[in-house]
Every structure is written in C-alpha cells, then in structure tokens.
Design a protein around this motif. Structure first.
Motif, mmCIF file in Angstrom:
data_model
loop_
_atom_site.group_PDB
_atom_site.id
_atom_site.type_symbol
_atom_site.label_atom_id
_atom_site.label_comp_id
_atom_site.label_asym_id
_atom_site.label_seq_id
_atom_site.Cartn_x
_atom_site.Cartn_y
_atom_site.Cartn_z
ATOM 1 N N ARG A 52 37.568 37.946 37.283
ATOM 2 C CA ARG A 52 37.332 39.237 36.628
ATOM 3 C C ARG A 52 36.022 39.883 37.076
ATOM 4 N N ARG A 53 35.117 39.076 37.616
ATOM 5 C CA ARG A 53 33.880 39.672 38.139
ATOM 6 C C ARG A 53 34.147 40.372 39.470
ATOM 7 N N PRO A 67 39.592 32.419 35.914
ATOM 8 C CA PRO A 67 39.760 33.790 35.416
ATOM 9 C C PRO A 67 38.430 34.537 35.245
ATOM 10 N N ILE A 68 37.382 33.835 34.828
ATOM 11 C CA ILE A 68 36.094 34.495 34.596
ATOM 12 C C ILE A 68 35.529 35.021 35.917
ATOM 13 N N PHE A 92 38.143 50.109 30.468
ATOM 14 C CA PHE A 92 39.082 50.570 29.438
ATOM 15 C C PHE A 92 39.050 52.084 29.231
ATOM 16 N N SER A 110 37.463 44.253 38.442
ATOM 17 C CA SER A 110 36.857 44.683 37.184
ATOM 18 C C SER A 110 37.656 45.799 36.530
ATOM 19 N N TYR A 111 37.977 45.595 35.261
ATOM 20 C CA TYR A 111 38.824 46.543 34.531
ATOM 21 C C TYR A 111 37.983 47.374 33.581
ATOM 22 N N ALA A 165 43.762 40.169 35.322
ATOM 23 C CA ALA A 165 43.813 38.843 34.690
ATOM 24 C C ALA A 165 43.481 38.906 33.193
ATOM 25 N N MET A 166 43.703 40.077 32.594
ATOM 26 C CA MET A 166 43.499 40.173 31.150
ATOM 27 C C MET A 166 44.745 39.700 30.405
ATOM 28 N N ARG A 212 28.504 49.468 33.370
ATOM 29 C CA ARG A 212 28.600 48.025 33.109
ATOM 30 C C ARG A 212 29.476 47.335 34.151
ATOM 31 N N ASN A 213 30.546 48.035 34.567
ATOM 32 C CA ASN A 213 31.489 47.414 35.502
ATOM 33 C C ASN A 213 30.973 47.315 36.932
#
Lengths: 251, 216
Positions: free
Chosen positions: B77-78, B73-74, B84, B81-82, B52-53, B147-148
């Motif tokens: 995304r939790r 969307p928030i 990078f 989790s993407y 959902a980015m 973090r993810n």
C-alpha cells in the motif's frame, strides 16, 4: 465484636425485599419475577460460598486455594468475554489478561508483606482484583467495538497510507485502555468522600480501628489501579488485531 | 510496453452479489488513466482491489511482475496509494496529518518537503499549524492528497478527488497531478466524470455494471 446479624434478624431484614416487590407491583414495572429470582439466587449462592470458604479456610491447602483462585479468574474471564461480542478468542484473551493482572498484583502484595498467603486473604483479594479487571476489560472491549465501528473511515485511510495495523489502531487502542481504567481512577479520587468502600467498611464493622482500616483501603486502591491497567492493556493489545483479516484489511 | 499492473479475470462478489465480472486490464508504467462509469457500477471497488484494501474473489492481479498475494499488504500500500473521495483528517492540526506518513516509517517529518507540497497545491506554510476543523472541504481534500505523496508511490489511485473542489482548485490539483505523472513518473488512475480530466488521459477506462471497457 458487635456483629449481630443472625437468622432471625436476616429474616426480618427480608422485609426490605418486600419494599422492592411492592414498588414493582404498584408501578407495574414487571420486575417482580426478577426480584424473586435475584433474591433466591443471592441467598443460595452466598450460603454455598459461605460454607465452601469455611471449608477451604479450615483445610488451608495450597492446591485447593489455587483451584479456588483459578475458578474466580475463569469466571471473571467468562463474563468479560460476554462484553466483547464479535471479538475472536475473547475468552482466551480475557483469561490471559485477568490471570496476569491478578497474578502480578497479588504477587506484589504478597512479596511486600501487605497480605499473607493464606486462603482467607488470598481468595477474597483475588476476587476483588479479578472482578475489577473483568469490568475494566469489558469496558475496553465495548470501547474497541464502538470505536472500530465509528472510526472506520479513519482506520481505512491510515491503512491506505501504508500504516501497520498498530499504527492504524493506536488511537483507538489508547482510548479503549483509558475507558477501561477510568472508573478505577475516578473512584480513587472520591474514595472516603463519597463512599466508604467494602474493604474498610468491613474492617470497621468488625471493630478494627478506622486508622488501620484505611490502610487496607489504600492498599486496595493501589492494587485496583494495577489490576485494571494491566488487564486493559493486555486485553486491548491482544484484541485489536481481531478487527483485521489476514490480508491486513479492516473486517 | 510492459504492464506495471495486470489484471486477469478478476471477479469480486459479496454473498451472491456479483460486483465485478472477469475484469482484464493492463496498466502500463507511467500511464495516466481515467476511469468513468455510472455510480454503483464497481469503479471504487476495482480501485480498492488494486489498492489491496479489499481482496478479489477470483482471478489474478500482478503488480511489478509478482502476484499481489506475494507482497506484504502494508508495504504494497505504500507503493500503490489510494486516496478516498471524502477523506477524514486525523488528529487536531494539518501537521498531525502530514507527519503521519513519516511516523509510520519511523522518520522525522521533513518540514521542507511538506511545505513545498503544500505550496504545490496552493496552500501556504501557515496551513501546517491550522486546526483541521477550520479547513474548507477543498483544503481538506488537498491536505489528504499530500499525505499520499510525501513518499512518492509508484501508483496513485484517486477516487473522485476533485469532485468536491471549485473550478480554480480543481485546476490547481489537476496541474499538480499531471506534474506527478509526467515529472515523477507516478502512474495515476483517477475516477472522474470531469470532461477536461477525461480528455487529458492516456487511456480511458469505463466500468459499467461490473464490466470493464478500455479505450486506448
């Protein structure tokens, strides 16, 4: 009073323009056209404003005073908007930010008795507040634009971790507010040491005791701090959402 | 088996550039999938759509029985989790980064959990207060990965996260990701070109010129 400027002395002082024109021509700066236009505009605009203010002060009508203040605020918002290209609703946001920052600051000044609700005080003070708020908002917009560009990756990562839009933007928003406020804070630190600002200079010129004149300058310092902080915070908090689309993705 | 994520005729276009063509993909819950293909083929775009980015141009994407559009969307995304390829870390110290997932959930950082996570990827508790500028590339990548997962997502999307790591670190991260998949049942989809990682997957998918090929 020792106020001696008259048409003859102004005409002679216009020689100073020739200095600028001469430098432009001599150094081939190509600024001669702009100098002439600038000078003519300044003279015409100021004459019009002079007569207009004279009229407004004489009739001393509440609605006319408010209309003039509204005109000042609208122009300030229009100019602030131009510094935020790409920010949707920048005019509406700037208008609200300048209206509130000017309104609150003026309200406090009037209620505290620092100034009176008469056109000759309200209009010039509104202009000072609105123009400083305008500059602060313009700087804040520029900072938002450049930070959202430079820190794109960081914002994307915060979003990917499930941050809300404010959490993803807060560092940028804070920095933009800081950028908007910092010139006022810097000049508050050097006031009197580097420059003798307009308000107290004008009063001293008009023959007012410098000890009284500085009290007005102190008031101006206070009011500009309030105006730029309110203007920046309102504008930044309303503008940052513009950098995201409806799916809460970075545009 | 029920699909946790299901894509049907997903397309992605920027202006007249067609980046993904009619992607159909069933991703079973708990799967460990690797995604390969030549660079510029659309792998990252595909994962970013699932995260959902970015939003697909057309087609349907169902997550946990409901179309992606029905989620906030928030919150989505939790759960999906993407991570990078070249993450940037925030703030000054490692702790600033690992506190972030707690911060956005208005919670206090669970230091015990954070330290365990650091240990799991071969970093010590001392790392927590280290300035991020002192970290090596491999350490940065591992901090970013933590973090993810401090709040376990249902799906972890990994965009070549082991590409910058040396062989030793690669193995640590790989073992840790296996553990997340097998013990914590996190569905993982990772973009990789690493032969060992590809061999360990349940499903191998390949994106070539915007089209998806799946090999079970």
């Amino acid at each position: 009073m020792n106020l001696a400027v008259n048409n003859t002395s102004l005409f002679l002082a216009a020689m100073l323009v020739l200095v600028a024109l001469g430098i432009s021509l001599w150094q081939k700066l190509g600024l001669d056209r702009d100098i002439v236009i600038g000078v003519v505009r300044a003279v015409v605009q100021l004459f019009i404003v002079g007569y207009l203010l004279k009229y407004i002060f004489r009739v001393n009508n509440l609605w006319l005073t408010l209309a003039m203040m509204g005109f000042i605020i609208f122009n300030a918002a229009w100019n602030a908007k131009k510094r935020g290209p790409g920010i949707d609703h920048a005019l509406a946001i700037s208008l609200l930010a300048i209206f509130v920052s000017t309104g609150v600051t003026l309200g406090v000044l009037v209620l505290s008795g620092a100034i009176k609700f008469v056109p000759s005080q309200m209009i010039p003070i509104s202009g000072m507040i609105a123009s400083n708020s305008m500059v602060a908002i313009g700087l804040a917009y520029r900072s938002l634009n450049s930070q959202f560009h430079d820190q794109r990756q960081g914002v994307l990562e915060r979003l990917a971790l499930g941050a809300g839009l404010l959490d993803a933007s807060i560092a940028i928003v804070r920095e933009a507010i800081r950028t908007g406020m910092s010139p006022t804070i810097d000049s508050a630190k050097t006031v009197g040491l580097v420059s003798l600002p307009g308000m107290m200079s004008g009063l001293i010129f008009a023959g007012v005791d410098p000890v009284r004149a500085i009290k007005y300058q102190i008031m101006v310092t206070f009011m500009l701090l309030s105006a730029t902080s309110l203007g920046s915070i309102i504008a930044c908090y309303l503008a940052y959402r513009n950098f995201y689309n409806e799916q809460k993705q970075l545009k | 088996m029920n699909s946790l994520i299901s894509l049907e005729k997903v397309n992605y276009q920027i202006a007249d550039q067609h980046i993904l063509h009619d992607v159909d993909w069933q991703i079973p819950a708990g799967a460990h999938i690797t995604l390969t293909g030549p660079s510029g083929g659309g792998k990252s775009t595909l994962l970013r759509i699932i995260a959902a980015m970015i939003s697909k141009t057309s087609g349907t994407l169902i997550f946990d029985g409901q179309p992606i559009e029905s989620y906030d969307p928030i919150m989505y995304r939790r759960q999906v989790s993407y991570c990078f390829q070249q993450p940037t870390l925030f703030g000054e110290t490692v702790a600033d980064n690992l506190a972030f997932p707690y911060q956005i959930r208005k919670q206090v950082m669970d230091t015990q959990r954070v330290v365990t996570a650091l240990n799991n990827v071969g970093l010590s508790e001392r790392t927590l207060h280290q300035p991020i500028i002192e970290l090596s590339g491999g350490e940065r990548q591992r901090v970013a990965l933590i973090r993810n997962i401090l709040f376990l997502p249902k799906v972890l999307l990994l965009d070549e996260v082991t590409a910058g790591l040396d062989e030793n670190n690669k193995q640590i991260v790989h073992a840790w990701l296996r553990q997340l998949n097998e013990q914590d049942h996190v569905t993982t989809i990772m973009i990789t070109h690493d032969a060992t990682e590809i061999a360990a997957a349940d499903q191998l998918a390949k994106v070539v010129a915007g089209r998806l090929e799946v090999h079970a």
